[in-house]
Design a protein around this motif. Sequence first.
Motif, PDB file in Angstrom:
ATOM      1  N   ALA A 173       0.835  -1.208   0.000  1.00 17.20           N
ATOM      2  CA  ALA A 173       0.000   0.000   0.000  1.00 17.20           C
ATOM      3  C   ALA A 173       0.865   1.252   0.000  1.00 17.20           C
ATOM      4  CB  ALA A 173      -0.916  -0.002   1.216  1.00 17.20           C
ATOM      5  N   ASP A 174       0.386   2.276  -0.700  1.00 17.16           N
ATOM      6  CA  ASP A 174       1.116   3.540  -0.782  1.00 17.16           C
ATOM      7  C   ASP A 174       1.404   4.065   0.623  1.00 17.16           C
ATOM      8  OD1 ASP A 174       2.316   5.637  -2.203  1.00 17.16           O
ATOM      9  OD2 ASP A 174       0.507   6.859  -2.107  1.00 17.16           O
ATOM     10  N   GLY A 175       2.647   4.373   0.875  1.00 15.77           N
ATOM     11  CA  GLY A 175       3.069   4.858   2.183  1.00 15.77           C
ATOM     12  C   GLY A 175       3.369   3.749   3.170  1.00 15.77           C
TER      13      GLY A 175
ATOM     14  N   THR B  63       6.094   7.478  -0.635  1.00 15.55           N
ATOM     15  CA  THR B  63       4.793   7.443  -1.294  1.00 15.55           C
ATOM     16  C   THR B  63       5.021   7.649  -2.783  1.00 15.55           C
ATOM     17  OG1 THR B  63       4.443   9.819  -1.103  1.00 15.55           O
ATOM     18  CG2 THR B  63       3.655   8.448   0.737  1.00 15.55           C
ATOM     19  N   LEU B  64       4.019   7.309  -3.568  1.00 15.78           N
ATOM     20  CA  LEU B  64       4.138   7.541  -5.007  1.00 15.78           C
ATOM     21  C   LEU B  64       4.344   9.020  -5.300  1.00 15.78           C
ATOM     22  CD1 LEU B  64       1.362   5.127  -6.314  1.00 15.78           C
ATOM     23  CD2 LEU B  64       3.822   4.766  -6.317  1.00 15.78           C
ATOM     24  N   ALA B  65       3.637   9.867  -4.584  1.00 15.90           N
ATOM     25  CA  ALA B  65       3.772  11.317  -4.806  1.00 15.90           C
ATOM     26  C   ALA B  65       5.200  11.787  -4.541  1.00 15.90           C
ATOM     27  CB  ALA B  65       2.791  12.074  -3.922  1.00 15.90           C
ATOM     28  N   LYS B  66       5.813  11.311  -3.458  1.00  8.88           N
ATOM     29  CA  LYS B  66       7.192  11.705  -3.152  1.00  8.88           C
ATOM     30  C   LYS B  66       8.167  11.235  -4.228  1.00  8.88           C
ATOM     31  CE  LYS B  66       7.028  11.784   1.913  1.00  8.88           C
ATOM     32  NZ  LYS B  66       7.521  11.102   3.135  1.00  8.88           N
TER      33      LYS B  66
END
Length: 72
Positions: free
Chosen positions: A49-51, A61-64
């Motif tokens: 899972a993300d994070g 995370t994907l965003a990072k």
Amino acid sequence: MPFANFKFPEGTVDHARKEEIIHRTTAMFVEYFGEGVRPYSMVLIDEVADGGWGRADETLTLAKMGLQPQAK
């Protein structure tokens, strides 16, 4: 029994890529150990899972990472 366990961020690896990873990993086992290991080879692909994972004391995370989830 040869065994490989790959872990990827959830949503970053689509079905086709998972199949490719399984086939190529199995082929590698056969290359190293012979054709007799093919029926006993296991490849497990986990999606985290993300994070839910980190590196160097940082939750990733994907965003990072500047990534977008792929369609499944």
